[in-house]
Design a protein around this motif. Structure first.
Motif, PDB file in Angstrom:
ATOM      1  N   GLN A 197      -6.308   3.806   0.873  1.00 57.82           N
ATOM      2  CA  GLN A 197      -5.827   2.444   1.065  1.00 57.82           C
ATOM      3  C   GLN A 197      -4.727   2.387   2.121  1.00 57.82           C
ATOM      4  N   ILE A 198      -3.822   3.343   2.102  1.00 56.54           N
ATOM      5  CA  ILE A 198      -2.748   3.315   3.098  1.00 56.54           C
ATOM      6  C   ILE A 198      -3.305   3.556   4.490  1.00 56.54           C
ATOM      7  N   THR A 199      -4.280   4.475   4.604  1.00 58.99           N
ATOM      8  CA  THR A 199      -4.892   4.730   5.911  1.00 58.99           C
ATOM      9  C   THR A 199      -5.682   3.520   6.397  1.00 58.99           C
ATOM     10  N   ASP A 200      -6.464   2.915   5.494  1.00 63.37           N
ATOM     11  CA  ASP A 200      -7.251   1.743   5.882  1.00 63.37           C
ATOM     12  C   ASP A 200      -6.351   0.575   6.282  1.00 63.37           C
ATOM     13  N   GLY A 213       0.612  14.599 -13.488  1.00 59.44           N
ATOM     14  CA  GLY A 213      -0.543  14.586 -14.363  1.00 59.44           C
ATOM     15  C   GLY A 213      -0.790  13.282 -15.081  1.00 59.44           C
ATOM     16  N   ARG A 214      -0.171  12.184 -14.617  1.00 57.12           N
ATOM     17  CA  ARG A 214      -0.342  10.917 -15.311  1.00 57.12           C
ATOM     18  C   ARG A 214      -1.542  10.119 -14.799  1.00 57.12           C
ATOM     19  N   VAL A 215      -2.048  10.429 -13.603  1.00 57.63           N
ATOM     20  CA  VAL A 215      -3.256   9.779 -13.082  1.00 57.63           C
ATOM     21  C   VAL A 215      -4.203  10.866 -12.623  1.00 57.63           C
ATOM     22  N   GLU A 266      -7.805   7.482  -3.755  1.00 51.47           N
ATOM     23  CA  GLU A 266      -7.994   6.079  -3.389  1.00 51.47           C
ATOM     24  C   GLU A 266      -6.706   5.489  -2.815  1.00 51.47           C
ATOM     25  N   ALA A 267      -5.554   5.884  -3.335  1.00 49.64           N
ATOM     26  CA  ALA A 267      -4.285   5.391  -2.799  1.00 49.64           C
ATOM     27  C   ALA A 267      -4.077   5.867  -1.363  1.00 49.64           C
ATOM     28  N   ALA A 282       0.829  -1.208   0.000  1.00 49.40           N
ATOM     29  CA  ALA A 282       0.000   0.000   0.000  1.00 49.40           C
ATOM     30  C   ALA A 282       0.863   1.257   0.000  1.00 49.40           C
ATOM     31  N   GLU A 283       1.995   1.241   0.746  1.00 47.32           N
ATOM     32  CA  GLU A 283       2.881   2.414   0.766  1.00 47.32           C
ATOM     33  C   GLU A 283       3.527   2.638  -0.605  1.00 47.32           C
ATOM     34  N   ALA A 284       3.939   1.553  -1.249  1.00 44.64           N
ATOM     35  CA  ALA A 284       4.537   1.694  -2.583  1.00 44.64           C
ATOM     36  C   ALA A 284       3.519   2.214  -3.589  1.00 44.64           C
ATOM     37  N   THR A 285       2.286   1.701  -3.501  1.00 49.25           N
ATOM     38  CA  THR A 285       1.232   2.178  -4.402  1.00 49.25           C
ATOM     39  C   THR A 285       0.940   3.651  -4.158  1.00 49.25           C
ATOM     40  N   ARG A 286       0.870   4.043  -2.878  1.00 51.32           N
ATOM     41  CA  ARG A 286       0.599   5.444  -2.562  1.00 51.32           C
ATOM     42  C   ARG A 286       1.687   6.367  -3.096  1.00 51.32           C
ATOM     43  N   ASP A 287       2.964   5.979  -2.890  1.00 50.48           N
ATOM     44  CA  ASP A 287       4.071   6.828  -3.348  1.00 50.48           C
ATOM     45  C   ASP A 287       4.066   6.960  -4.872  1.00 50.48           C
ATOM     46  N   ALA A 288       3.835   5.838  -5.549  1.00 47.07           N
ATOM     47  CA  ALA A 288       3.828   5.892  -7.010  1.00 47.07           C
ATOM     48  C   ALA A 288       2.657   6.716  -7.531  1.00 47.07           C
ATOM     49  N   THR A 289       1.496   6.581  -6.888  1.00 42.59           N
ATOM     50  CA  THR A 289       0.314   7.317  -7.346  1.00 42.59           C
ATOM     51  C   THR A 289       0.472   8.804  -7.095  1.00 42.59           C
TER      52      THR A 289
END
Length: 428
Positions: A398-401, A385-387, A394-395, A371-378
């Motif tokens: 997810q890290i908070t949840d 401006g890529r997402v 949502e990222a 979740a941390e890797a997903t959050r950092d990448a997002t």
């Protein structure tokens, strides 16, 4: 047009705005000199100051005092007998003074229970005193487990408040990024408004978390016999979880450790001894006496008396014997029920501890890093401006949840460990 949080604040009532500003600022600083950083100090405080535990100690001492007195002989009796107090045989006037009547008799009588009755009564009272000691230990283990559970709830609320404040900071950073992209014309107004709404939702969540923290502190103080608003230190870090023991070894250990099972065992022994003592009532009791006779104007003499109680009331005696047999059977059943309950509670706690330990390991070692890797990448992709904004939001969620789920799993696992320690002792 610049969007700020004022747009959302105008839609909230003044009272809620005040509450949000107070709780979003964080809780009042903890008193470092107060108890509460660790559960060991709280348990020692309760051992010294808990009125409930003091009550159990006093009742155990009272039972021990009854056991000490149970085997004593009955008190002797003294009789003063005035023979011919009217002095009719001497032609005098009536009198109630010793030596002024026809004859004065002084008698001392000592009752003597039948053989073995005193010993059985003493042994039964000793078994009841041992049961009272075991019940005192049961009360202490229950209080200790309640304190551990209340401290864990305090710990959970404190850490949840920290996670909520961190999430609020992350949301505010996301809002700043959204505002910068909105000013550059790269993001629609709806995305900024949504970020500000999420911030407000997080602040409302902080209010609820702080309320739970205050409630957990009040419940913990109540167990410690302190004022509900007495200060508590911030809870410290948790010790590592012990390995999961084998259930068979744990069950055998619980049978030897459990004071609840020991109390029922002592109760069963007391019922058996009481049944034996009731059967001894078939045999008579005795009494011996010594009498000093002092006739007026004559020589004194001594008499020795021996008395036997005749056990004739057979229906009442048989009824007491049936009662004693039923009480013994009830004590046996109560002990068996206590062991079945012990094994059931131990099995539930063991399963919860084993599954919770696995859940904590997976959350901390696998899901949280993902979740941390997903959050950092997002977040990096959103800044470039890529997402879109929804993906970034949502990222963050997810890290908070995931962190909240890890906290809850840790607390639930520690609760199960506290139950195991209550039933089988410390397994570390």
């Amino acid at each position: 047009m610049v969007i700020t949080t004022a747009l959302v604040r105008r839609r909230l009532g003044p009272a809620l705005i005040v509450a949000l500003s107070v709780f979003a600022a964080g809780p009042a600083p903890a008193d470092p000199g107060a108890p509460g950083a660790g559960v060991a100090g709280l348990i020692e405080h309760a051992r010294r100051n808990s009125p409930m535990y003091a009550l159990e100690r006093a009742e155990a001492d009272a039972a021990r005092g009854r056991a000490d007195a149970a085997g004593a002989l009955p008190d002797p009796t003294f009789q003063l007998e005035l023979m011919d107090f009217t002095n009719a045989m001497r032609g005098g006037s009536a009198s109630l003074l010793p030596g002024q009547v026809g004859e004065t008799r002084y008698r001392i009588t000592q009752p003597l229970p039948g053989w073995g009755k005193r010993e059985l009564a003493s042994q039964a009272a000793g078994a009841l005193a041992a049961r009272a000691d075991a019940n005192r230990d049961v009360a202490w283990l229950n209080l200790e487990a309640d304190i551990k559970a209340a401290w864990l709830r305090h710990y959970a609320a404190d850490r949840e408040a920290g996670l909520a404040r961190n999430a609020l900071v992350l949301m505010q950073g996301l809002e700043e990024t959204a505002l910068a992209r909105y000013r550059a014309g790269l993001l629609p107004q709806a995305a900024v408004l949504r970020a500000q709404r999420e911030i407000t939702v997080q602040r409302v969540a902080l209010v609820a978390v702080e309320q739970r923290r205050q409630g957990a502190m009040a419940a913990l103080n109540a167990l410690l016999a302190r004022a509900a608003d007495a200060p508590l230190a911030a809870p410290g870090e948790l010790s590592p979880l012990p390995p999961v023991p084998e259930f068979a070894a744990l069950a055998e250990r619980a049978r030897g450790f459990s004071p609840a099972l020991a109390a029922e065992t002592h109760g069963m022994e007391a019922a058996r001894l009481e049944r034996e003592r009731t059967w001894r009532e078939r045999y008579p009791d005795f009494a011996v006496g010594l009498t000093n006779n002092r006739p007026r104007g004559g020589e004194q003499s001594w008499d020795v008396m021996f008395e036997v109680m005749i056990p004739l009331q057979q229906p009442a005696r048989r009824a007491r014997e049936r009662e004693a047999l039923s009480m013994e059977a009830a004590a046996d059943a109560r002990r068996a029920a206590a062991e079945a309950k012990l094994m059931g509670e131990l099995g539930r706690a063991h399963a919860a501890f084993a599954s919770g330990r696995d859940t904590v390991r997976l959350l901390r070692g696998t899901l949280l890093p993902q979740a941390e890797a997903t959050r950092d990448a997002t977040r990096a992709a959103f800044a470039n401006g890529r997402v879109d904004f929804d993906s970034a939001l949502e990222a963050e969620r997810q890290i908070t949840d995931t962190r909240m789920a890890l906290l809850q799993a840790e607390v639930d696992t520690r609760m199960a460990l506290a139950d195991i320690e209550k039933l089988a002792g410390d397994i570390r």
